[in-house]
Design a protein around this motif. Structure first.
Motif, PDB file in Angstrom:
ATOM      1  N   ARG A 197       4.403   5.581  10.929  1.00  0.00           N
ATOM      2  CA  ARG A 197       4.550   5.482   9.463  1.00  0.00           C
ATOM      3  C   ARG A 197       4.508   4.018   9.022  1.00  0.00           C
ATOM      4  O   ARG A 197       3.925   3.681   8.001  1.00  0.00           O
ATOM      5  N   HIS A 198       5.115   3.184   9.834  1.00  0.00           N
ATOM      6  CA  HIS A 198       5.092   1.752   9.525  1.00  0.00           C
ATOM      7  C   HIS A 198       3.690   1.174   9.722  1.00  0.00           C
ATOM      8  O   HIS A 198       3.176   0.452   8.867  1.00  0.00           O
ATOM      9  N   VAL A 200       0.695   2.606   9.827  1.00  0.00           N
ATOM     10  CA  VAL A 200      -0.423   3.051   8.981  1.00  0.00           C
ATOM     11  C   VAL A 200      -0.324   2.527   7.551  1.00  0.00           C
ATOM     12  O   VAL A 200      -1.335   2.388   6.867  1.00  0.00           O
ATOM     13  N   GLY A 201       0.878   2.243   7.085  1.00  0.00           N
ATOM     14  CA  GLY A 201       0.962   1.792   5.696  1.00  0.00           C
ATOM     15  C   GLY A 201       2.310   1.228   5.293  1.00  0.00           C
ATOM     16  O   GLY A 201       2.401   0.450   4.349  1.00  0.00           O
ATOM     17  N   GLY A 202       3.351   1.617   6.001  1.00  0.00           N
ATOM     18  CA  GLY A 202       4.697   1.186   5.618  1.00  0.00           C
ATOM     19  C   GLY A 202       4.881  -0.313   5.621  1.00  0.00           C
ATOM     20  O   GLY A 202       5.702  -0.846   4.876  1.00  0.00           O
ATOM     21  N   ARG A 216      -4.754   3.480   3.137  1.00  0.00           N
ATOM     22  CA  ARG A 216      -3.575   3.497   4.017  1.00  0.00           C
ATOM     23  C   ARG A 216      -2.376   4.162   3.330  1.00  0.00           C
ATOM     24  O   ARG A 216      -1.563   4.815   3.979  1.00  0.00           O
ATOM     25  N   TYR A 217      -2.283   3.982   2.015  1.00  0.00           N
ATOM     26  CA  TYR A 217      -1.201   4.624   1.267  1.00  0.00           C
ATOM     27  C   TYR A 217      -1.281   6.150   1.395  1.00  0.00           C
ATOM     28  O   TYR A 217      -0.260   6.835   1.562  1.00  0.00           O
ATOM     29  N   TRP A 220      -0.181   7.037   4.832  1.00  0.00           N
ATOM     30  CA  TRP A 220       1.278   6.837   4.875  1.00  0.00           C
ATOM     31  C   TRP A 220       2.005   8.025   4.223  1.00  0.00           C
ATOM     32  O   TRP A 220       3.028   8.499   4.739  1.00  0.00           O
ATOM     33  N   SER A 224       4.520  10.472   6.050  1.00  0.00           N
ATOM     34  CA  SER A 224       5.869  10.587   5.477  1.00  0.00           C
ATOM     35  C   SER A 224       6.282  12.047   5.327  1.00  0.00           C
ATOM     36  O   SER A 224       7.467  12.379   5.485  1.00  0.00           O
TER      37      SER A 224
END
Lengths: 265, 252
Positions: A197-198, A200-202, A216-217, A220, A224
Motif C-alpha cells: 500500500r505504501h 504503490v501510492g501511500g 498510482r492513486y 492505492w 486499501s
C-alpha cells in the motif's frame, strides 16, 4: 465500600480494571497460531505425500511449491519444503497484522488494551535486534509474490487432468477448487499488504500532481480496500493453506478420495 | 427508574480510593450524566473535566470499567446492568484530583513538531483526493485516550522517548500534506520514537473519532522511515548515486 488505595498505581501481568473477557482473544490467537505452526512444521518435515497424481490429477501442496529440488537436482538430507517455507513464514512474521497478534498473544506486550504486562527490564519496541528486522517486510513481500505466482500456476494446473493416453483435459475436481480458493485467499492477503500500500501510492504526498500519481492513486485505493480486511484475509489464508496441504496429503495417502466433478474430453 | 452503583475514583497524587454512589438511571443516560448527578446529590467537590457533552471537545476522558473512553459518549445501557460502573482517571498521566489528570506533557510534545510549512509557490488549489487522507487526521479532538491506552506510555512510561499515537497522527497529517515541504522523518525516528510502537492497535480501538490511527498514520510513517533509513537496497543506491539520506524522502 472502598477499594485498595493504590490500585491506580498497581502494575503487573494481567492487572486491569476491565471486566470483559479480554483474555479470550489472545488465547484463541495463541492456540490458532500455535496449531498452524505445529501442523506446518510437521507437514514440511514429512517430505512425502505432497503431490497427488491419482486419476490424472496434479495437486501440489502449497508447502512444497515450487519444487526447487527438481530444478537443481538437489539431494537434500532434509525436506526441501524448508527451502521455500522461510519465505511465507518471513512474510507473515513481519506482517503488520501478525505483529499485532503475536505481540499480544505470545509476548503479552500488551495481551490486551489497558491490561498490565509482565515485567520487562528494557522495552525497545522495534528499534533493536531482533525486532528491527521487521523493517524488511517489503522484501519478504517481493519474495512471497514470486512464490504466489507459482501457486497460481499450480492452481491452474490442478484444473487439467492427464488421460491414460497422456493428453491433458480440462476438468474440475474438489482438489482443483480447494487449490483455487487457497490461492485466491493468499492473494487477498498478499495484495492488502501495508508495505505494498505504501509502495504503490501511500508514499506520495500528492495524488493529483502527475499522470503517474493519478494512476498510482487508483492502485492505492484498490490495495486499501483489501487492506481494510487484512486481518480477515490473514486468518482465512492461514487456514486455507493448511487445509489445502491436508487435503492433498490425505488424497496422496489414499485416505480421502478426490471427487472429480467433471472432465471435458 | 432504576438505580445503579457507580464506583468513582476519589483522591489525588497522595492516594485515593473508589467510592460508591447510588445513581438514579434514566433512559439515554451517559456516564457523564451520572457523574453530574453525583456532583449534584452526593459529592459537589468531585473533580471532573468536561465541556461540550457532545464528544467533540475531548475533555471528559476517563477509564470506564477499565477501558479508556469519553464519559459523554458512553451510554449506560451499553454497560453490563448486573455490575457496578467503575469510573477512574486516565492512568498514563499524573493525577491532579479525582477524575482530573495533568495532560500538559502532551502540549510539550506538540511544541516539538515543526508546524505546517508550505512552499513559496503553494497554490492551495487541491483536489479532494489529496486532502482526504489528512482530513481524517484533522478529526482528532485531542481527548488523549490513545495516549492513555498506548502501552509504551502506560506500561513502559517512555514519555521522554516517544511522542505517542496522537502526535504520530499530527506528524502524519503534516508529512502527507501535499503543500508541506518539511521533512520530519529524522525527528520521527529519533525523538518521536516511532520504532517503539509495536502496532498493537490499542490507540485505534479507543479512538472516539474512529481515526484509523495505526493503519493510516503510524504504519505509513513507519514505511516512510524504512524508505529513508532501513531499506538496504535504497541505502546502497543512495551510496552509489551519492544522494545521501535525503534521497529517500517521500515523493511529492
Amino acid at each position: 465500600m472502598a477499594e485498595s488505595v493504590s490500585i491506580l498505581e498497581h502494575k503487573g501481568f494481567g492487572v486491569t480494571q476491565r471486566r470483559d473477557n479480554w483474555w479470550i482473544k489472545p488465547l484463541l490467537v495463541f492456540i490458532g497460531l500455535s496449531a498452524f505452526g505445529v501442523y506446518s512444521t510437521w507437514a514440511a518435515w514429512q517430505g512425502d505425500n505432497f503431490l497427488f497424481t491419482g486419476h490424472g490429477a496434479y495437486y501440489l501442496s502449497p508447502f512444497y511449491s515450487p519444487q526447487v529440488q527438481l530444478w537443481f537436482g538437489l539431494h537434500l538430507p532434509f525436506s526441501f519444503a524448508f527451502l521455500i517455507l522461510w519465505i511465507p513464514l518471513g512474510f507473515r512474521a513481519t506482517c503488520y497484522y501478525y505483529r499485532k497478534t503475536y505481540y499480544r498473544a505470545f509476548f503479552a506486550d500488551p495481551a490486551a488494551c489497558a491490561v498490565g504486562e509482565p515485567k520487562h527490564r528494557h522495552y525497545h519496541g522495534e528499534r533493536k535486534f531482533p525486532f528491527i528486522l521487521q523493517n524488511i517486510h517489503r522484501y519478504f513481500f517481493y519474495l512471497a509474490t514470486i512464490v504466489l505466482l507459482f501457486l497460481w500456476y499450480d492452481a491452474a494446473r490442478a484444473f487439467f487432468f492427464r488421460s491414460a493416453a497422456g493428453h491433458l483435459h480440462f476438468g474440475v475436481g474438489v482438489g482443483s477448487l480447494v487449490m483455487l480458493i487457497n490461492v485466491m485467499a493468499l492473494s487477498g492477503f498478499s495484495f492488502g499488504c501495508n508495505s505494498l500500500r505504501h509502495l504503490v501510492g501511500g508514499k506520495l504526498d500528492c495524488f493529483s500532481c502527475s499522470r503517474t500519481a493519478r494512476a498510482r492513486y487508483k492502485i492505492w485505493g484498490k490495495v486499501s480496500i483489501l487492506n481494510l480486511r487484512h486481518a480477515e484475509w490473514a486468518w482465512v489464508s492461514l487456514f486455507s493453506v493448511g487445509l489445502t496441504d491436508l487435503y492433498i496429503r490425505l488424497c496422496a495417502m489414499g485416505t480421502l478420495p478426490d471427487v472429480r466433478l467433471f472432465i471435458i474430453k | 427508574m432504576s438505580t445503579r452503583v457507580f464506583k468513582v475514583w476519589r483522591g489525588d497524587s497522595a492516594g485515593g480510593k473508589f467510592v460508591d454512589y447510588q445513581v438514579d438511571v434514566q433512559e439515554g443516560m451517559v456516564v457523564l450524566d451520572a457523574i453530574h448527578q453525583i456532583q449534584r446529590q452526593h459529592a459537589p467537590d468531585l473533580a471532573c473535566r468536561w465541556n461540550c457533552k457532545a464528544a467533540k471537545c475531548g475533555s471528559c476522558s476517563a477509564e470506564i470499567n477499565g477501558k479508556p473512553r469519553l464519559m459523554c459518549k458512553t451510554r449506560l445501557d451499553g454497560l453490563p446492568v448486573d455490575q457496578s460502573v467503575n469510573v477512574a482517571p486516565m492512568k498514563s498521566f499524573p493525577l491532579i484530583r479525582d477524575l482530573v489528570t495533568d495532560i500538559s506533557w502532551n502540549y510539550t510534545v506538540n511544541k516539538k513538531i515543526p508546524p505546517f510549512t508550505p512552499g513559496a509557490d503553494a497554490t492551495f488549489l487541491m483536489r479532494q483526493r489529496d486532502v482526504d487522507r489528512v482530513q481524517e487526521f484533522r478529526k482528532c479532538i485531542e481527548c488523549f485516550l490513545c495516549q492513555d491506552v498506548c502501552h509504551v506510555l502506560r506500561e513502559h512510561d517512555l514519555k521522554p522517548q516517544f511522542f505517542g499515537p496522537r502526535f504520530l497522527v499530527r506528524v502524519a497529517s503534516l508529512e502527507m500534506h501535499p503543500m508541506d515541504t518539511l521533512d520530519r522523518l529524522k525527528l520521527l525516528k529519533d525523538e518521536g520514537g516511532v520504532g517503539l510502537c509495536n502496532i498493537t492497535k490499542c490507540c485505534t480501538e479507543v479512538c472516539p473519532e474512529e481515526i484509523h490511527i495505526t493503519d493510516n498514520a503510524i504504519i505509513p510513517l513507519k514505511e516512510r522511515v524504512v524508505d529513508k533509513y532501513y531499506d538496504p537496497l535504497r541505502i546502497v543506491l543512495r551510496v552509489l548515486m551519492g544522494t545521501g539520506q535525503d534521497g529517500g524522502a517521500a515523493e511529492k
